[in-house]
Design an enzyme around this catalytic site. Sequence first.
Site, mmCIF file in Angstrom:
data_model
loop_
_atom_site.group_PDB
_atom_site.id
_atom_site.type_symbol
_atom_site.label_atom_id
_atom_site.label_comp_id
_atom_site.label_asym_id
_atom_site.label_seq_id
_atom_site.Cartn_x
_atom_site.Cartn_y
_atom_site.Cartn_z
ATOM 1 N N HIS A 52 0.817 -1.217 0.000
ATOM 2 C CA HIS A 52 0.000 0.000 0.000
ATOM 3 C C HIS A 52 0.846 1.260 0.000
ATOM 4 C CE1 HIS A 52 -3.520 -2.471 1.813
ATOM 5 N NE2 HIS A 52 -3.371 -2.667 0.521
ATOM 6 N N GLY A 98 -1.246 -9.183 12.701
ATOM 7 C CA GLY A 98 -1.847 -7.866 12.903
ATOM 8 C C GLY A 98 -2.609 -7.323 11.720
ATOM 9 N N CYS A 121 5.996 20.221 -7.072
ATOM 10 C CA CYS A 121 7.034 19.459 -7.782
ATOM 11 C C CYS A 121 8.080 20.404 -8.377
ATOM 12 C CB CYS A 121 6.355 18.659 -8.901
ATOM 13 S SG CYS A 121 7.489 17.797 -9.992
ATOM 14 N N ALA A 159 1.387 -8.922 18.928
ATOM 15 C CA ALA A 159 2.571 -9.324 18.143
ATOM 16 C C ALA A 159 3.865 -9.145 18.926
ATOM 17 C CB ALA A 159 2.617 -8.492 16.861
ATOM 18 N N CYS A 210 5.007 13.371 -7.192
ATOM 19 C CA CYS A 210 4.195 14.401 -7.839
ATOM 20 C C CYS A 210 2.889 13.790 -8.349
ATOM 21 C CB CYS A 210 4.974 15.008 -9.009
ATOM 22 S SG CYS A 210 3.991 16.211 -9.930
HETATM 23 N N1 APR Z 1 -0.778 -7.326 17.741
HETATM 24 C C1 APR Z 1 -1.317 -7.975 16.683
HETATM 25 N N2 APR Z 1 -2.473 -7.596 16.074
HETATM 26 C C2 APR Z 1 -3.103 -6.513 16.581
HETATM 27 C C3 APR Z 1 -2.612 -5.781 17.691
HETATM 28 C C4 APR Z 1 -1.396 -6.233 18.268
HETATM 29 N N3 APR Z 1 -0.862 -5.603 19.336
HETATM 30 N N4 APR Z 1 -3.484 -4.753 17.943
HETATM 31 C C5 APR Z 1 -4.473 -4.838 17.026
HETATM 32 N N5 APR Z 1 -4.258 -5.902 16.215
HETATM 33 C C6 APR Z 1 -5.063 -6.375 15.076
HETATM 34 C C7 APR Z 1 -6.531 -6.071 15.166
HETATM 35 O O1 APR Z 1 -7.205 -7.116 15.869
HETATM 36 C C8 APR Z 1 -6.927 -6.054 13.679
HETATM 37 O O2 APR Z 1 -7.296 -7.368 13.248
HETATM 38 O O3 APR Z 1 -4.605 -5.669 13.951
HETATM 39 C C9 APR Z 1 -5.634 -5.643 12.973
HETATM 40 C C10 APR Z 1 -5.699 -4.247 12.380
HETATM 41 O O4 APR Z 1 -6.697 -4.264 11.389
HETATM 42 P P1 APR Z 1 -6.882 -2.975 10.442
HETATM 43 O O5 APR Z 1 -6.911 -1.729 11.258
HETATM 44 O O6 APR Z 1 -8.013 -3.318 9.511
HETATM 45 O O7 APR Z 1 -5.500 -2.902 9.654
HETATM 46 P P2 APR Z 1 -5.078 -3.723 8.380
HETATM 47 O O8 APR Z 1 -5.576 -5.137 8.421
HETATM 48 O O9 APR Z 1 -3.623 -3.517 8.232
HETATM 49 O O10 APR Z 1 -5.844 -2.931 7.210
HETATM 50 C C11 APR Z 1 -5.479 -3.277 5.901
HETATM 51 O O11 APR Z 1 -6.826 -1.479 5.055
HETATM 52 O O12 APR Z 1 -7.190 0.239 6.384
HETATM 53 C C12 APR Z 1 -6.735 -0.066 5.120
HETATM 54 O O13 APR Z 1 -4.932 0.525 3.683
HETATM 55 C C13 APR Z 1 -5.289 0.308 5.013
HETATM 56 O O14 APR Z 1 -3.308 -1.094 4.959
HETATM 57 C C14 APR Z 1 -4.602 -0.931 5.533
HETATM 58 C C15 APR Z 1 -5.518 -2.031 5.048
#
Ligand code: APR
Length: 255
Positions: free
Chosen positions: A118, A193, A153, A237, A126
Amino acid sequence: MDLNDAAKLLERSRHVVVFTGAGISAESGVPTFRDALTGLWSRFDAQSLATAQAFREDPDLVWGWYEWRRRIVQRVHPNQGHLAVARLATLVPQLTVITQNVDDLHERAGSASPVHLHGSLFAPRCATCARPAPLPSTPDQSGEGRRVPPPRCAHCDGLIRPGVVWFGEQLPEPALETAARAASACDVLLTVGTSGLVYPAAEIPRLAARSGAAVLQVNPRPTPLDPIATVNLPGPAAEVLPALLTAAWGGFPLA
Ligand code: APR
């Protein structure tokens, strides 16, 4: 199956993919995407800030939000989860780190060239000619809810945009290809995560499972990836990853 089973699979692995989401950076103090909208930003919906249309309509608002997020990342540090991922590269024959995160905490923990599906807060470009642009060297003008005019830019005077993938935009083809190739070839995929909700990135762990890899999931909460996980390791994590490496290769300080 539990952490010791996961450790055995890891210890015997030939090619490991680590696939991370916002949760691995949560314990560093980087708000996950959806809970980044706190305080003055709470009147905005994440999707309304993370689109090319939002940037066209109000570049100062969108640039201000990403500058605020980047400055947060610059003030925090990689946590034991990032350090464990970096250490894993010295313990298995082949490691590919694939992240959905736009922070640079994997790099700062020592992971060489993680695949950013991402994009990155640290790769502005730019919006007109797509040339990479330097990070602003101006003093931090960002703040909760504060508009910051984007730089221009040096080549074509176009507006500089954040180097992240916005909703509705294509993921960088080379990154997606590298990720898909690694997911198809690995024998263990460690998903850490991520809520596994946002495609096409969320296809990566599913592709690994279909290709016969063992999927190990680290997340304190259930996710849609639970059914494809060979082992679910509930927990944060920064705790589970060091414990996993210790169970597989014996105790060592991760410092
Ligand atoms: N350790 C591990 N996992 C964790 C922790 C932790 N300490 N704290 C929270 N989480 C988990 C939550 O339970 C959740 O499942 O991390 C996850 C975060 O989920 P999102 O906020 O949806 O993030 P992500 O899965 O990376 O989103 C994917 O979507 O929001 C868009 O572009 C953005 O890259 C992002 C993509």
